[in-house]
Design a protein around this motif. Structure first.
Motif, PDB file in Angstrom:
ATOM      1  N   ALA A 166       0.836  -1.202   0.000  1.00  0.00           N
ATOM      2  CA  ALA A 166       0.000   0.000   0.000  1.00  0.00           C
ATOM      3  C   ALA A 166       0.873   1.255   0.000  1.00  0.00           C
ATOM      4  O   ALA A 166       0.649   2.177  -0.785  1.00  0.00           O
ATOM      5  CB  ALA A 166      -0.932  -0.006   1.207  1.00  0.00           C
ATOM      6  N   SER A 167       1.880   1.286   0.849  1.00  0.00           N
ATOM      7  CA  SER A 167       2.702   2.500   0.889  1.00  0.00           C
ATOM      8  C   SER A 167       3.541   2.603  -0.379  1.00  0.00           C
ATOM      9  O   SER A 167       3.869   3.702  -0.822  1.00  0.00           O
ATOM     10  CB  SER A 167       3.548   2.553   2.155  1.00  0.00           C
ATOM     11  N   ALA A 168       3.868   1.465  -0.988  1.00  0.00           N
ATOM     12  CA  ALA A 168       4.601   1.493  -2.258  1.00  0.00           C
ATOM     13  C   ALA A 168       3.745   2.103  -3.353  1.00  0.00           C
ATOM     14  O   ALA A 168       4.211   2.948  -4.122  1.00  0.00           O
ATOM     15  CB  ALA A 168       5.011   0.083  -2.660  1.00  0.00           C
ATOM     16  N   PHE A 169       2.477   1.697  -3.401  1.00  0.00           N
ATOM     17  CA  PHE A 169       1.598   2.186  -4.458  1.00  0.00           C
ATOM     18  C   PHE A 169       1.197   3.646  -4.216  1.00  0.00           C
ATOM     19  O   PHE A 169       0.642   4.294  -5.099  1.00  0.00           O
ATOM     20  CB  PHE A 169       0.361   1.297  -4.589  1.00  0.00           C
ATOM     21  N   ALA A 170       1.484   4.144  -3.025  1.00  0.00           N
ATOM     22  CA  ALA A 170       1.303   5.567  -2.773  1.00  0.00           C
ATOM     23  C   ALA A 170       2.580   6.332  -3.136  1.00  0.00           C
ATOM     24  O   ALA A 170       2.547   7.288  -3.903  1.00  0.00           O
ATOM     25  CB  ALA A 170       0.949   5.813  -1.314  1.00  0.00           C
ATOM     26  N   ALA A 171       3.718   5.863  -2.606  1.00  0.00           N
ATOM     27  CA  ALA A 171       4.964   6.612  -2.776  1.00  0.00           C
ATOM     28  C   ALA A 171       5.448   6.602  -4.225  1.00  0.00           C
ATOM     29  O   ALA A 171       5.894   7.638  -4.737  1.00  0.00           O
ATOM     30  CB  ALA A 171       6.038   6.044  -1.856  1.00  0.00           C
TER      31      ALA A 171
END
Lengths: 274, 385
Positions: free
Chosen positions: B203-208
């Motif tokens: 999730a944080s990867a697909f945000a960052a």
């Protein structure tokens, strides 16, 4: 002069390293009935064997003095650097200041609530707060460090000892993250300046590799007891966990014992009798 | 095609020179570490991984984030992403180059690195991480290059690139899943020992990743004649929005489980990160900044009026990018090690030299990124013009 002593030292260390590196392989070959001539030559008739090595620590028999003796015996004879050692500035002129958080230890004393953080209890008998609990590598049956190592530099021997090949270790420190007991240390720097007197019977390590207790595999192979056992004045017993007649099994039969973080399922081979 | 990178404006060369200077400084700092050991870092016996592995973990996410443009374009034929797909793939390449460099600078014995191949250890998660990271790097280089080359020659990309593109999708998920498995499979580390770690990482990867891509689109618009397309950027911002909300939700799930169950081995780490533990609180301001940045960024992006604001969008993206960097970088790594398995507290802060080496690695990654983006934008300009 300096150059010479360094060279002769390297020679000794090199020979010691070869000996230690070859020992497990030779033991393995020797146990094979088809063992080659070279392996037979290396087999020491006095060597101590076990199906699974284990340790019992009789905590009440250890006081601060004995604890110090144990750590000292282990560390000096395994060439574990001591960061409080005053560096010989002639031999090692450019030694930078030390960071004590980067120290190396194989066996050391901890208070009860650090050794057994999951057994913390506000109504614990007062005397337990002051007893020195010796902590070291647990030589786990299901060792997380062995599983984590990406080069098999840390491995479990058939006799249960979790041991390292310092020459294969790449220094990734995955094993340190994996160990639930904080038993592993990393050589953040060259340890040489902090070794008062090098013991030629054991290899020194280079910077950039991990190290830890090896249950004195090099001594067991010669038929000798581990250094900590000799220094502990009867407070530490090492023996075969799988042998019902062994002394440690007798101790475990007759006393209530605890192990560190048993709930994790790592099956430590070090038992504490309190 | 590479010859394109040898012609550029004065600004282009100034930027390249700047990156080379930073790389040079990083190299000098690294050589000192190479000869004297990791003693020059702030790492310790208790906190045995630090800034290098933190940045590695974060950048694996940025690399995986590239898949958020690949999936809509190749699986759903979302035409708007046609112009930026290559940017996602090349961002993944540059991020992976940094990841691999971070692993190398973190090793105590880098010259023995190939032992990982000489003594493959299928029980070690690091073995699989090496496989998927190198595999994903290889896939993105080949795909990006071939597709761009075809575009330049105004032909269709070779048919064999299609299966590779489809293969790159599970690989993107794979790199971050396996990177999470490095941590979450370790029995003694309560902060990492949670099944939600891999989903949280994704999730944080697909945000960052996409957030950074939006910022890069702004830079491309400013410095080249190629326009990645405002609509594509808008779609990306929606992806960032929902991914960062998912990341915050997963984190709150973690907070609930940890505090409601009250198991000390799990709680102490979050306690240390969010409120301080036994008087140690070096990371508390960092963690709160990280979560506030992500939360405010999410609010900006969820409200259409704010999201559509041309000035506000890159600000929101930068907030989310840095928030994720704190959460997944320093917070995730240092937080996992403090307190230690014996519940001792040794705090961690990187040393200046460690930071310089880190900047050197980032500069190397940005050099790769600059050159690849230079190729991509120039080809797009040629074709479009």
């Amino acid at each position: 002069m300096m150059e010479k002593s360094r060279r002769s030292f390297l020679k000794v260390a090199g020979i010691a390293a070869i000996g230690l590196g070859a020992a497990p392989a030779m033991n393995f070959a020797a146990s094979d009935s088809q063992g080659s001539a070279a392996a037979v030559k290396a087999k020491n008739p006095d060597a101590l064997h076990a199906e699974r090595w284990g340790m019992v620590i009789l905590v009440k028999k250890i006081n601060d003095k004995i604890a110090k003796q144990i750590t000292h015996a282990c560390h000096t004879q395994h060439n574990v650097p001591d960061f409080t050692h005053e560096v010989d500035t002639q031999k090692f002129p450019d030694t930078r200041p030390v960071n004590h958080n980067q120290e190396i230890k194989w066996i050391w004393k901890e208070k009860f609530h650090y050794a057994f953080p999951d057994k913390e209890d506000e109504f614990l008998n007062e005397k337990f707060h002051h007893l020195p609990f010796m902590v070291l590598c647990n030589h786990c049956k299901n060792a997380p460090c062995v599983q984590a190592c990406p080069t098999r530099a840390t491995f479990s021997r058939e006799d249960g000892i979790v041991i390292m090949d310092y020459h294969r270790c790449i220094g990734c420190r995955f094993c340190m993250a994996a160990c639930p007991y904080g038993s592993r240390s990393f050589n953040f720097r060259d340890p040489q300046p902090f070794i008062a007197e090098t013991d030629p019977d054991f290899p020194t390590r280079s910077k950039g590799v991990v190290e830890k207790c090896n249950l004195c595999a090099e001594r067991l192979a010669k038929g000798e007891q581990p250094h900590c056992v000799e220094a502990a004045e009867g407070a530490i017993v090492v023996g075969d966990l799988e042998d019902p007649a062994s002394e440690i099994r007798k101790l475990l039969r007759e006393n209530y014992s605890i192990r560190r973080k048993q709930s994790l399922g790592t099956e430590p081979s070090v038992y504490y009798i309190v | 095609m590479l010859e394109i990178a040898t012609k550029g404006t004065k600004n282009y060369w100034l930027w390249i020179a700047f990156l080379l200077i930073v790389i040079g400084a990083g190299t000098v700092a690294y050589l000192d570490q190479f000869f004297n050991g990791l003693m020059i870092t702030g790492m310790s016996r208790d906190v045995s991984w630090g800034f290098y592995i933190a940045n590695f973990t974060f950048l694996v996410g940025v690399a995986a984030g590239g898949v958020m443009v690949v999936i809509p374009y190749y699986l759903h034929d979302y035409e708007k992403f046609h112009r930026i797909t290559i940017l996602g793939e090349f961002l993944a390449v540059a991020s992976l180059v940094m990841c691999l460099l971070f692993i190398i600078v973190d090793l105590g014995q880098p010259v023995r690195m190939l032992n990982v191949l000489l003594y493959p250890s299928p029980k070690s998660m690091l073995f699989y991480d090496m496989l998927v990271l190198n595999g994903y790097l290889f896939l993105n280089i080949v795909i990006g290059w071939k597709v761009l080359e075809a575009e330049r020659n105004q032909v269709k990309p070779p048919a064999w690139t299609k299966p590779l593109i489809y293969l790159s999708i599970p690989f993107a998920i794979g790199i971050h899943t396996v990177t999470a498995y490095l941590y979450c499979g370790l029995p003694g580390r309560g902060y990492w020992l949670t099944a939600i770690l891999a989903p949280r990482f994704l999730a944080s990867a697909f945000a960052a990743g996409p957030a950074f891509l939006i910022i890069l689109c702004y830079i491309i618009r400013k410095f080249t004649k190629f326009d990645p397309g405002w609509e594509a950027m808008q779609t990306l911002s929606k992806i960032v929005c929902y991914a960062v909300i998912a990341n915050l939700f997963f984190f709150l799930c973690e907070v609930f489980v940890v505090y409601y169950s009250g198991i000390p081995g799990h709680q102490t780490h979050l306690q240390y990160l969010l409120f301080g533990y036994h008087g140690y609180n070096a990371l508390v301001p960092w963690m709160w900044s990280g979560f506030i940045l992500m939360a405010v960024g999410a609010v900006f992006l969820v409200i259409p009026k704010l999201r559509n604001n041309y000035i506000l969008l890159p600000v929101a993206c930068a907030m989310i990018f840095f928030g994720a960097w704190i959460d997944k970088g320093m917070g995730m790594i240092a937080g996992g090690f403090v307190p230690s398995p014996l519940h001792h507290v040794t705090e961690y802060m990187p040393t200046l030299q460690e930071i310089i080496i880190t900047l050197g690695v980032y500069a190397a990654g940005f050099l790769v990124l600059t050159i690849l983006y230079k190729l991509a934008t120039q080809v797009k300009e040629e074709v479009g013009g």
